[in-house]
Write a protein that holds these residues in place. Structure first.
Motif, PDB file in Angstrom:
ATOM      1  N   TYR A  97       0.802  -1.211   0.000  1.00  0.00           N
ATOM      2  CA  TYR A  97       0.000   0.000   0.000  1.00  0.00           C
ATOM      3  C   TYR A  97       0.845   1.275   0.000  1.00  0.00           C
ATOM      4  N   GLY A  98       2.120   1.177  -0.340  1.00  0.00           N
ATOM      5  CA  GLY A  98       2.940   2.369  -0.526  1.00  0.00           C
ATOM      6  C   GLY A  98       3.999   2.614   0.500  1.00  0.00           C
ATOM      7  N   ASN A  99       3.894   1.933   1.668  1.00  0.00           N
ATOM      8  CA  ASN A  99       4.954   1.948   2.681  1.00  0.00           C
ATOM      9  C   ASN A  99       5.119   3.275   3.410  1.00  0.00           C
ATOM     10  N   GLU A 100       4.236   4.226   3.197  1.00  0.00           N
ATOM     11  CA  GLU A 100       4.317   5.463   3.978  1.00  0.00           C
ATOM     12  C   GLU A 100       2.907   5.928   4.311  1.00  0.00           C
ATOM     13  N   PRO A 101       2.754   6.645   5.412  1.00  0.00           N
ATOM     14  CA  PRO A 101       1.409   7.026   5.871  1.00  0.00           C
ATOM     15  C   PRO A 101       0.636   7.845   4.839  1.00  0.00           C
ATOM     16  N   PHE A 102      -0.688   7.767   4.952  1.00  0.00           N
ATOM     17  CA  PHE A 102      -1.567   8.621   4.149  1.00  0.00           C
ATOM     18  C   PHE A 102      -2.029   9.834   4.960  1.00  0.00           C
ATOM     19  N   VAL A 103      -2.179   9.618   6.262  1.00  0.00           N
ATOM     20  CA  VAL A 103      -2.652  10.680   7.158  1.00  0.00           C
ATOM     21  C   VAL A 103      -1.713  10.739   8.361  1.00  0.00           C
ATOM     22  N   GLU A 104      -1.433  11.928   8.810  1.00  0.00           N
ATOM     23  CA  GLU A 104      -0.614  12.079  10.003  1.00  0.00           C
ATOM     24  C   GLU A 104      -1.303  13.020  10.979  1.00  0.00           C
ATOM     25  N   LEU A 105      -1.010  12.828  12.248  1.00  0.00           N
ATOM     26  CA  LEU A 105      -1.585  13.656  13.306  1.00  0.00           C
ATOM     27  C   LEU A 105      -0.505  14.611  13.793  1.00  0.00           C
ATOM     28  N   VAL A 106      -0.717  15.914  13.569  1.00  0.00           N
ATOM     29  CA  VAL A 106       0.272  16.926  13.912  1.00  0.00           C
ATOM     30  C   VAL A 106      -0.379  17.963  14.830  1.00  0.00           C
ATOM     31  N   ALA A 107       0.107  18.013  16.077  1.00  0.00           N
ATOM     32  CA  ALA A 107      -0.390  19.006  17.055  1.00  0.00           C
ATOM     33  C   ALA A 107      -1.906  18.968  17.182  1.00  0.00           C
ATOM     34  N   GLY A 108      -2.472  17.749  17.220  1.00  0.00           N
ATOM     35  CA  GLY A 108      -3.907  17.588  17.421  1.00  0.00           C
ATOM     36  C   GLY A 108      -4.748  17.706  16.164  1.00  0.00           C
ATOM     37  N   ASP A 109      -4.071  17.872  14.999  1.00  0.00           N
ATOM     38  CA  ASP A 109      -4.796  18.003  13.740  1.00  0.00           C
ATOM     39  C   ASP A 109      -4.437  16.858  12.796  1.00  0.00           C
ATOM     40  N   TYR A 110      -5.449  16.342  12.113  1.00  0.00           N
ATOM     41  CA  TYR A 110      -5.214  15.368  11.047  1.00  0.00           C
ATOM     42  C   TYR A 110      -4.906  16.110   9.755  1.00  0.00           C
ATOM     43  N   GLN A 111      -3.971  15.589   8.981  1.00  0.00           N
ATOM     44  CA  GLN A 111      -3.709  16.146   7.663  1.00  0.00           C
ATOM     45  C   GLN A 111      -3.130  15.078   6.752  1.00  0.00           C
ATOM     46  N   LEU A 112      -3.377  15.238   5.460  1.00  0.00           N
ATOM     47  CA  LEU A 112      -2.809  14.307   4.488  1.00  0.00           C
ATOM     48  C   LEU A 112      -1.306  14.514   4.431  1.00  0.00           C
ATOM     49  N   THR A 113      -0.574  13.448   4.210  1.00  0.00           N
ATOM     50  CA  THR A 113       0.878  13.563   4.068  1.00  0.00           C
ATOM     51  C   THR A 113       1.206  14.288   2.770  1.00  0.00           C
ATOM     52  N   PRO A 114       2.343  14.970   2.704  1.00  0.00           N
ATOM     53  CA  PRO A 114       2.706  15.729   1.494  1.00  0.00           C
ATOM     54  C   PRO A 114       2.707  14.871   0.229  1.00  0.00           C
ATOM     55  N   THR A 115       3.173  13.623   0.340  1.00  0.00           N
ATOM     56  CA  THR A 115       3.237  12.761  -0.849  1.00  0.00           C
ATOM     57  C   THR A 115       1.851  12.510  -1.420  1.00  0.00           C
ATOM     58  N   LEU A 116       0.896  12.198  -0.541  1.00  0.00           N
ATOM     59  CA  LEU A 116      -0.464  11.934  -1.012  1.00  0.00           C
ATOM     60  C   LEU A 116      -1.123  13.205  -1.529  1.00  0.00           C
ATOM     61  N   ARG A 117      -0.921  14.319  -0.820  1.00  0.00           N
ATOM     62  CA  ARG A 117      -1.545  15.572  -1.273  1.00  0.00           C
ATOM     63  C   ARG A 117      -1.017  15.980  -2.645  1.00  0.00           C
ATOM     64  N   GLN A 118       0.275  15.757  -2.870  1.00  0.00           N
ATOM     65  CA  GLN A 118       0.865  16.100  -4.169  1.00  0.00           C
ATOM     66  C   GLN A 118       0.298  15.201  -5.262  1.00  0.00           C
ATOM     67  N   ALA A 119       0.123  13.900  -4.955  1.00  0.00           N
ATOM     68  CA  ALA A 119      -0.423  12.969  -5.947  1.00  0.00           C
ATOM     69  C   ALA A 119      -1.843  13.356  -6.334  1.00  0.00           C
ATOM     70  N   LEU A 120      -2.596  13.853  -5.365  1.00  0.00           N
ATOM     71  CA  LEU A 120      -3.985  14.230  -5.627  1.00  0.00           C
ATOM     72  C   LEU A 120      -4.094  15.467  -6.502  1.00  0.00           C
ATOM     73  N   LYS A 121      -3.016  16.252  -6.600  1.00  0.00           N
ATOM     74  CA  LYS A 121      -3.022  17.451  -7.435  1.00  0.00           C
ATOM     75  C   LYS A 121      -2.696  17.160  -8.887  1.00  0.00           C
ATOM     76  N   SER A 122      -2.298  15.923  -9.187  1.00  0.00           N
ATOM     77  CA  SER A 122      -1.891  15.588 -10.555  1.00  0.00           C
ATOM     78  C   SER A 122      -3.100  15.588 -11.486  1.00  0.00           C
ATOM     79  N   ASP A 123      -2.832  15.621 -12.765  1.00  0.00           N
ATOM     80  CA  ASP A 123      -3.886  15.626 -13.778  1.00  0.00           C
ATOM     81  C   ASP A 123      -4.202  14.223 -14.281  1.00  0.00           C
ATOM     82  N   SER A 124      -3.774  13.204 -13.569  1.00  0.00           N
ATOM     83  CA  SER A 124      -3.907  11.820 -14.054  1.00  0.00           C
ATOM     84  C   SER A 124      -5.311  11.257 -13.912  1.00  0.00           C
TER      85      SER A 124
END
Length: 979
Positions: A768-795
């Motif tokens: 499944y990619g070997n790295e997290p999809f979501v991370e918890l930072v200072a009490g907030d959930y957010q998508l990891t940079p790798t996943l967020r960047q992939a979601l911005k692609s035109d594919s």
């Protein structure tokens, strides 16, 4: 607990405290009120499947209710189980033909209680002898279709020991009445028929004239009363009006055969009030009937309604009814201005792809164009939906129409086909043996046994080949059942002449090869015989529909289906129930449970069930072609490539079935590229792995929390954990810290990382990619940079990812949000790991029959084990009742040592340390999914040290009982224990 103690507890459960005395829900008294999940029809079936003998004492009996009983009794007769039926002549309710049908029952003795003038016989009781105990059901239900299925009835089911007072009183009363009753004989039936007077003959009420599915009260024969839309037609009319308000100028209505399409069209035209109206159909025979129906609804001068065909030239009428053959001729078509008709209705619109229709529809420019059809699905490349701008305004499918009482109810009987040289016929059986006298004798024997509504037989037989139709018709005629074959070679005139002969009683059967699939109206048909393999669920429904129109004197349709070793026989339950999930579990459930639809019933003999299951098990993915066909049908309907969510919204293929059609694990994009050869999108390796995770782990919807968080994060940079928890709670979802921590481990892939990692590339985490999809930072959930960047692609990755998430959210509606596991839903062992909030996923093989983790212990039981499995795992788990199961630990376990100390900690003291969950599947043929039966407790004092002899050696094993909080569903329970 022995039987006596269980029954004592049952009395206390029934009359004192149901919570305190749970041990005997099987024997506890309960009310059967024909609710959605439990009716008298099913209760009779379940008791008959397990009894040693039975007695019914019922005042009223109908033929339709008897037909179901005949199927069940066929199986009982093979077991040598006998029964008795005591009925009466009270109020002359029982028709003489009912007694003729009762006399056919091979293993049942029938007697008639003829009440004295001062009183009547109005008993309604059912008694089943199970050996050392008896079950009685006493209340308001007679042996009639409605009383057993949909009427509001109250019946008390009670259990009594063989020496109990209740059983003794009931048995004594039955014997007293039985001795006073008259045995049923042919002579008695003849005399009853001679003197019988219908109790309804002199009823002072308005005559009821059934016109299709519409019911109008006629006081005077020459006058029509006001015809009003039924409930479903009213909803369709509303949706058509909504379409026009939305500025849509075209619409398609899909309406099952016999549900009043013509009247629906007339109602809409009456509401629209067009200046000129055009009705187009493919056959002249339909025009006159359609015209009359419209005149009944719209009213006004008859001169406003005209026919334009080869034989009629009334083309000046305001409401014009034309054949496509006539109006498509250029000399005729161009007589009209392009905007001549402001409303055009195309009947049998699935034909509108033909060149003649295309020509007409391309020429005219109406304000509103309506298409109506029962079968929009086509095997060619013509897209009917496109012709109507993909606007399906309303849809009335067969199952909806049956539940709304718009069609004649049917009683379906699935039987094994004829045996040739000890083998049931299949695709390879020579034609000579399909048309043998022996096979026809067998068919007629079943036809006579199961019968038909009314006094006169009007039968329709479907076969596979022209030569077969001709020979079968000849043999039926020789054996006293005049028959005529009809094939595609016969003209329309010949077909209509044959139908007229059948209606006049000059024929008993029409034998045909598919030509009556659609377009022919034969409402008086009361028996349909299927002597051919089921190649298509659509064709099956079309053929079934030939007999579903209502008609005077026809209370129901008998459908007798001879099931052979045909490759696609598993499509039969799909067609009967409208189950388009395309899963093996769906078919097994429908065949085993034989669900009722209104008062229509489905019954398979045990041999027929086994034939279907045999074919189902032969193929890894039997529905692959149907799934492909469904995809293309949905694509035509939507006008674009469908997504997983489209299948769910249109009640079609389950997402898991789409994925199962792949040769190996994958995602929906793989399905598009590999299975249907449609244009998917080109994804990178990481994007594919993310999509694999979403589809394989989450899109089943078995827990919504991960999906809801991901959906939120697709449109928000971050989501506060506190806020997310509050939102979950407001929506009724679990939001405790253990659940949220589990969600976090799933989305950061820690859940898929084994404690000891030897080869990372073989782990789920790596796949499944070997790295997290979501991370918890200072009490907030957010998508990891790798996943967020992939979601911005035109594919196109974002669209597919969102679809997988949304599909899971839609699927989650099938599960209870406030619990970890939903009773009577299916789960894999690996699903259970996640839903019980375990730290890590454990492979199914390591879990085996049970696993203890985090003070939770799921127990997995394969009830009927394969003969070829190892003796070390061939445990003899079994239900002792519908709330108690006897289970075993794994082999080589000793009570009070090691694993058993942890597993059963606190049980003996009445304060168990663990929570237990029971999952059961019938056999390994059902795949990896188990049915969750609910949370349970290990019964105190049930732990036993036992020993098994395997290859001459003694092996220790511990047995124990678990008691469920909720009794097992009757259908599932009986199917398990009867095999």
């Amino acid at each position: 607990m022995n039987k006596i103690n269980e029954m004592k507890a049952a009395v206390l459960n029934s009359f004192l405290d149901k919570e305190k005395y749970q041990d005997s829900a099987t024997y506890a008294a309960r009310l059967i009120a024909n609710e959605r999940q439990e009716n008298m029809h099913d209760q009779l079936k379940y008791e008959l499947q397990s009894c040693q003998s039975f007695t019914f004492a019922v005042a009223f009996v109908t033929e339709g209710a008897l037909l179901d009983l005949k199927v069940w009794l066929q199986d009982l007769a093979h077991q040598g189980i006998q029964g008795r039926i005591l009925t009466s002549t009270y109020q002359n309710f029982n028709h003489p033909k009912v007694f003729t049908e009762l006399a056919k029952l091979p293993n049942v003795e029938v007697r008639i209680y003829q009440p004295p003038k001062q009183g009547g016989f109005h008993a309604k009781g059912y008694l089943f002898d199970h050996g050392d105990y008896q079950v009685a059901m006493i209340g308001s239900s007679n042996l009639t279709e409605r009383a057993l299925t949909i009427n509001k009835e109250w019946n008390l089911r009670v259990t009594s020991h063989e020496n109990g007072q209740l059983t003794s009183d009931l048995a004594q009363q039955i014997e007293t009445d039985w001795e006073k009753a008259t045995p049923l004989t042919a002579e008695w039936i003849a005399e009853y028929r001679r003197t019988w007077v219908s109790p309804f003959r002199d009823t002072k009420r308005a005559k009821i004239a059934q016109i299709g599915d519409l019911v109008a009260e006629n006081v005077e024969a020459e006058k029509y009363a006001t015809i009003r839309p039924n409930q479903m037609q009213a909803e369709a009319l509303h949706q058509l009006q909504e379409s026009r308000l939305a500025m849509k100028h075209k619409a398609l209505v899909i309406s099952a055969t016999g549900t009043g399409k013509t009247y629906l069209g007339a109602f809409d035209v009456a509401a629209y009030k067009p200046k000129r109206f055009l009705f187009i159909v493919h056959r002249e025979q339909i025009l006159q009937k359609a015209l009359e129906s419209f005149h009944q609804v719209i009213g006004g001068s008859r001169d406003n309604f005209g026919i334009w065909s080869g034989n009629h030239k009334q083309n000046q009428a305001r409401y014009l009814f034309a054949t496509i053959q006539t109006i498509s001729k250029e000399a005729n078509l161009y007589q009209f201005a392009r905007e001549e008709f402001d409303y055009i209705l195309v009947d049998e619109a699935h034909r509108a792809g033909a060149q003649s229709y295309q020509k007409v529809l391309a020429y005219f420019q109406p304000h509103f164009l309506l298409g109506m059809t029962a079968t929009p699905e086509r095997s060619d490349d013509e897209n009917i939906y496109e012709l109507f701008d993909y606007n399906v305004a309303y849809e009335i499918r067969l199952q909806d129409a049956l539940n709304e009482d718009m069609l004649a109810p049917f009683h379906y009987v699935g039987l094994k086909d004829y045996e040739y040289q000890g083998e049931i016929v299949d695709d390879q059986t020579p034609l000579a043996h399909l048309v043998s006298e022996e096979r026809v004798d067998y068919v007629l024997e079943q036809s006579r046994y199961y019968g038909h509504a009314g006094e006169k037989l009007y039968g329709l037989v479907f076969v596979s080949r022209k030569e077969e139709a001709q020979k079968i018709a000849e043999l039926l005629t020789q054996k006293g059942y005049p028959a005529q074959s009809l094939t595609g070679a016969d003209s329309q005139e010949a077909r209509l002449a044959a139908i007229a002969k059948l209606e006049r009683g000059e024929l008993a059967y029409l034998v045909t090869v598919d030509i009556f699939n659609e377009g022919i109206d034969i409402p008086f048909i009361n028996q349909v015989i299927m002597m051919r393999q089921t190649q298509s669920a659509i064709v099956f429904v079309q053929q079934l529909g030939r007999g579903l129109r209502k008609a005077k004197g026809k209370d129901y349709l008998t459908v007798i289906d001879f099931i052979g070793n045909y490759k696609n026989n598993y499509l039969i339950p799909v067609a009967l129930t409208g189950d388009n999930s395309r899963t093996k579990d769906g078919v097994r459930e429908k065949v085993n449970l034989e669900p009722t639809q209104g008062i229509s019933t489905i019954n398979f003999t045990q041999v027929a069930k086994d034939l279907i299951f045999k074919q189902l098990e032969k193929q890894r993915n039997p529905f692959k072609q149907e799934i492909i066909d469904d995809f293309h049908e949905l694509k035509r309907r939507l006008g674009r490539i469908p997504l997983m969510t489209d299948f769910i919204k249109n009640n079609m293929v389950e997402p898991q079935a789409l994925l199962d059609s792949l040769s190996k694990r994958g995602n929906y994009n793989d399905f598009l590229q590999k299975i249907v050869k449609e244009e998917g999108v080109k994804l990178g390796e990481y994007e594919n792995k993310v999509l694999d995770f979403l589809t394989q782990e989450l899109s089943n919807g078995k827990r919504a929390q991960e999906l809801l968080l991901l959906k939120k994060l697709l449109s928000h940079k971050k989501v506060a954990k506190k806020d997310f928890a509050e939102q979950l709670q407001k929506q009724g979802y679990l939001a405790d810290e253990a659940t949220l921590s589990s969600v976090e481990r799933v989305l950061n892939l820690d859940f898929y990382t084994p404690m000891t990692i030897k080869d990372l590339t073989k782990t789920q985490r790596y796949r499944y990619g070997n790295e997290p999809f979501v991370e918890l930072v200072a009490g907030d959930y957010q998508l990891t940079p790798t996943l967020r960047q992939a979601l911005k692609s035109d594919s196109g990755f974002w669209k597919l990812a969102f679809d997988a998430i949304q599909a899971g959210i839609l699927q989650a509606k099938n599960y209870q949000p406030e619990v970890k596991l939903t009773v009577n839903k299916r789960y894999k062992r690996t699903d259970v790991c996640r839903l019980l909030n375990w730290e890590r996923q454990i492979s199914g093989q390591n879990i085996g029959g049970y696993y203890l983790e985090n003070q939770t212990c799921p127990i997995f039981v394969t009830y009927h084990k394969n003969e070829d499995i190892s003796e070390t795992i061939k445990y003899e788990d079994e239900f002792l009742s519908n709330t108690v199961m006897h289970c075993y630990t794994k082999n080589n376990r000793t009570l009070g040592k090691g694993e058993t100390n942890k597993m059963f900690a606190g049980v003996s003291d009445g304060a168990p340390s663990n929570r237990y969950y029971l999952f059961v599947k019938e056999s390994d043929a059902e795949g990896k999914d188990f049915l969750y039966l609910g949370e349970c407790e290990v019964v105190k004092d049930s732990l036993r040290q036992e020993y098994r002899t395997i290859k001459g050696k003694q092996h220790p094993i511990v047995s124990y009982d678990v008691r469920l909080q909720t009794p097992v569903q009757q259908g599932f329970y009986h199917n398990l224990i009867q095999k």
